[in-house]
Design a protein around this motif. Sequence first.
Motif, PDB file in Angstrom:
ATOM      1  N   ASP A  47      -6.119  -1.733  -4.862  1.00  0.00           N
ATOM      2  CA  ASP A  47      -5.516  -2.211  -3.617  1.00  0.00           C
ATOM      3  C   ASP A  47      -6.429  -3.239  -2.953  1.00  0.00           C
ATOM      4  OD1 ASP A  47      -4.039  -2.584  -1.341  1.00  0.00           O
ATOM      5  OD2 ASP A  47      -3.768  -0.449  -0.903  1.00  0.00           O
ATOM      6  N   GLU A  48      -6.089  -4.488  -3.094  1.00  0.00           N
ATOM      7  CA  GLU A  48      -6.871  -5.600  -2.546  1.00  0.00           C
ATOM      8  C   GLU A  48      -8.368  -5.462  -2.831  1.00  0.00           C
ATOM      9  OE1 GLU A  48      -5.764  -7.225   1.138  1.00  0.00           O
ATOM     10  OE2 GLU A  48      -3.726  -6.465   1.082  1.00  0.00           O
ATOM     11  N   THR A  95       0.835  -1.201   0.000  1.00  0.00           N
ATOM     12  CA  THR A  95       0.000   0.000   0.000  1.00  0.00           C
ATOM     13  C   THR A  95       0.871   1.254   0.000  1.00  0.00           C
ATOM     14  OG1 THR A  95      -1.757  -1.175   1.149  1.00  0.00           O
ATOM     15  CG2 THR A  95      -1.801   1.220   1.278  1.00  0.00           C
ATOM     16  N   GLN A 144      -7.472   0.163   0.059  1.00  0.00           N
ATOM     17  CA  GLN A 144      -7.600  -1.123   0.741  1.00  0.00           C
ATOM     18  C   GLN A 144      -8.753  -1.102   1.747  1.00  0.00           C
ATOM     19  OE1 GLN A 144      -3.959  -2.348   2.553  1.00  0.00           O
ATOM     20  NE2 GLN A 144      -4.861  -4.095   3.576  1.00  0.00           N
TER      21      GLN A 144
END
Lengths: 291, 259, 312
Positions: free
Chosen positions: B179-180, B46, B88
Amino acid sequence: MEWIQQLVNGISLGSIYALIALGYTMVYGIIKLINFAHGDVFMLGAFIGFYAISRWEIGFFPALIISMVLCAIIGVIIERVAYKRLRSATRIAALITAIGVSLLIEYTVIFFRGASPEAYPEVLPKSSINILGVNISSISILILAVTIVLMILLQFIVHKTKIGKAMRAVSLDADAARLMGINVDNTISATFAIGSALAGAAGVIFGVYYTRIEPLMGVLPGLKAFIAAVFGGIGSIPGAMVGGLSLGLVETVVSALGFSLWRDAAAFVILILILILKPSGIFGKNTREKV
Amino acid sequence: MTSNLLIKAENVGIQFGGLKAVQNVNLYLNQGELVGLIGPNGAGKTTTFNMITGVYQPTFGTIAFDGKNLKGLKPYQVTKLGMSRTFQNIRLFKDLSVLDNVKVANHNIAKHSIISSILRLPSHFSGEAKMEQESIEFLKIFGLDVYKDELAKNLPYGMQRRLEIARALAAKPKLLLLDEPAAGMNPQETHDLMELIAFIRKEFNLTILLIEHDMHLVMGICERIYVLDHGQLIADGTPEEIRNNPKVIEAYLGEEVDD
Amino acid sequence: MKKSKAFWVFSVLALVIYAVVQGLISGGILDLYYQNILVQMCINIMLAVSLHIIIGITGQFSIGHAGFMAVGAYFSAIATMKLGLPLPVGLLLGAVVAALAGLLVGIPTLRLKGDYLAIATLGFAEIIRIIFLNVDYVGGAAGMVVMNMTTWTYAFAGVVITIIVISNFTKSRHGRGAISIREDEIAADAMGINTTYYKVVAFTIGSLFAGLAGAIYAHNFFIIQPTTFNFLKSFDILIYVVLGGLGSLSGSVIAAIFLTVVSAYLANFPETRMIIYSLVLILVMLYRPTGLMGTKEITSLFKFGKKGGTKI
Ligand SMILES: Nc1ncnc2c1ncn2[C@@H]1O[C@H](COP(=O)(O)OP(=O)(O)O)[C@@H](O)[C@H]1O
Ligand SMILES: [Mg+2]
């Protein structure tokens, strides 16, 4: 030798700011709240001292102790009743509540005793000591002595006692502290108690030194003490001391130079400069928001 | 160097106080690639995104996007260059409607001024209409148009993740950083999402950098993979190469146990 | 040109309110006391709505709004009393100078966040007040005598303009940009919103209308003094916005109306008023931190038109 006199005035005023600033900085350090009501605890301290001295006819030191104890209790009550349930609230909600508590204290006092000022009784002998050809009032020296003793006591509590260690742990990371078995709620209450006691002491000292107290007397010193705390680096105990003394000296210098009407503006100009140039203050650490 | 190089990060690193969260990362992305960035929790994935998108300024190294050095640019300026991202921990505008969330990202497609909006001049109406129309198109792609007047915070979790991608897409990126995106989704939702990502990639001619915690998932769709561990790149290559890399296996060993 | 339904509802409502009140005044039913409360109410609504765009819409926590009100009051008074300019010019000048002051204060301070921003705005407001306190040209602590020139018509027009401008701003791509900052500044930035720009814009527009409110105030009360614009005044305005609901324009209007009436009733008991105010503030924050309306508008309580109708 006029300037030595001014220096003493500045240190006396600065000591009072420093004592109030300590409460701001400790509370901010631990729950990230600008406790707007802190200046009003200072005012209550002054009035408690006033009534203790004039009604019960006790001396300066007993009055100081009584005021500190009662202010500590008041501080804990404020925290438990108003702030405790705001721990997970937004910063704005917490700040507005603090403003509300501040107004409530001020106007409740006015409601019960009116807004008129009160003249502090003379509890200390009005002698003066000659140092380097300058007459320095014994009150100034006493104020300085009391302030220094209280600050040493505070350093001792914070660094050498169990509760002090708990306070430092909670201000670093409340969740981790809780996992390590520290009672976070009690630690926060203890912080309020200590900070408020110092504000109470500052109130009595203020009354004795300036001899005039009134229900809104806490507003401006409260704000300025907060500025002192920001200047020193909010959350930092030495920062609050240095910030308070610096602000007291700056204000005295501004007055001495003939700009006494601008004195209050000086504090706010300092605030804005420090916020813009180095918001973490002189003793503060820079932190970045995690994304 | 080929001319279709979109991201070029050289020796990038960042320090928080004493902690070197990321160091010596060299990373490049070609136009049109779908590249994975994997690594155990806390590896610095991240943080790497944050440096590319301008949220953090790297302490060391340089990052170039489309040949332009990103040094000193604010996130909104980076976004305007043609890059956008998801977060995230979902960061939607919770009290705005689903449609308005997308419209915010669509901000720069219309040009009407503040004065024009205050006086309700014709350019205000045409600009707003254009934003509305385009935003709804984006919602349709993600099956979110039925929710357009719901507040974002009231969407089910999986839909919130989708809305984040729709919003990022509305900013008209050449490069999309995810992000994820599948965090917290069940296998079926994850599968659908991966298909959707493949679809928008084609449809909008995107280059994608995808952070994913789950190695197996990334293996399935990425052409190349970078592996971060303790802030350093420990491997890069095709999924096949990564799968057999002993360093990667070691980095993930401790992880698999508590997963 | 197509306008939204809410716009027409608002226009008709404004006209009706104006006509009714004007009728009551002409008919001698509303005497000077009530007219004065109405003007006060209009001023408070303008202050509330102008702070709403800063706190409620953009999420920037300013607690020094009275400073900009002071700038508007003093500069309009200088225009009319010292320079002999007509009232409308004075009002405009007060508003514009207040907007400039907002711009000057906003640019350095708005990169601060949360508490720090709050305390900095408070600091600036105090500095502004101390400046007026020290300038003999405007009477220093004694204040400045200003002729009573405003009427209910001026005050009401001020309210209508304030609401239209701020509501039009809010319901546009610019307003959405501002709201996205309130919702999540980092995400807004990442979506291409120039957050600094919109914060400064909202702050400047808010200051402009606070200045207009101050200008109208100055010409309604015969005298203006620096103490009027201290931080208690700033807190008063803050209470309207917080009580009404952070993010709700109609909420702040309703709160301003309600609290003006309460204040008028308690005019002879200022301590009681402040105790009630502070208790309300604390209780609202503890039990309903979103305020009365939250971010909702009064229009959403009724069902206007069909699906897709614009919200005020
Ligand atoms: N703003 C920050 N301040 C301090 N440390 C940070 C900050 N942002 C990230 N870190 C640290 O950097 C490391 C990498 O974090 P992150 O990039 O979030 O990991 P990942 O996304 O790979 O799980 C972690 O140790 C994290 O605590
Ligand atoms: Mg991560």
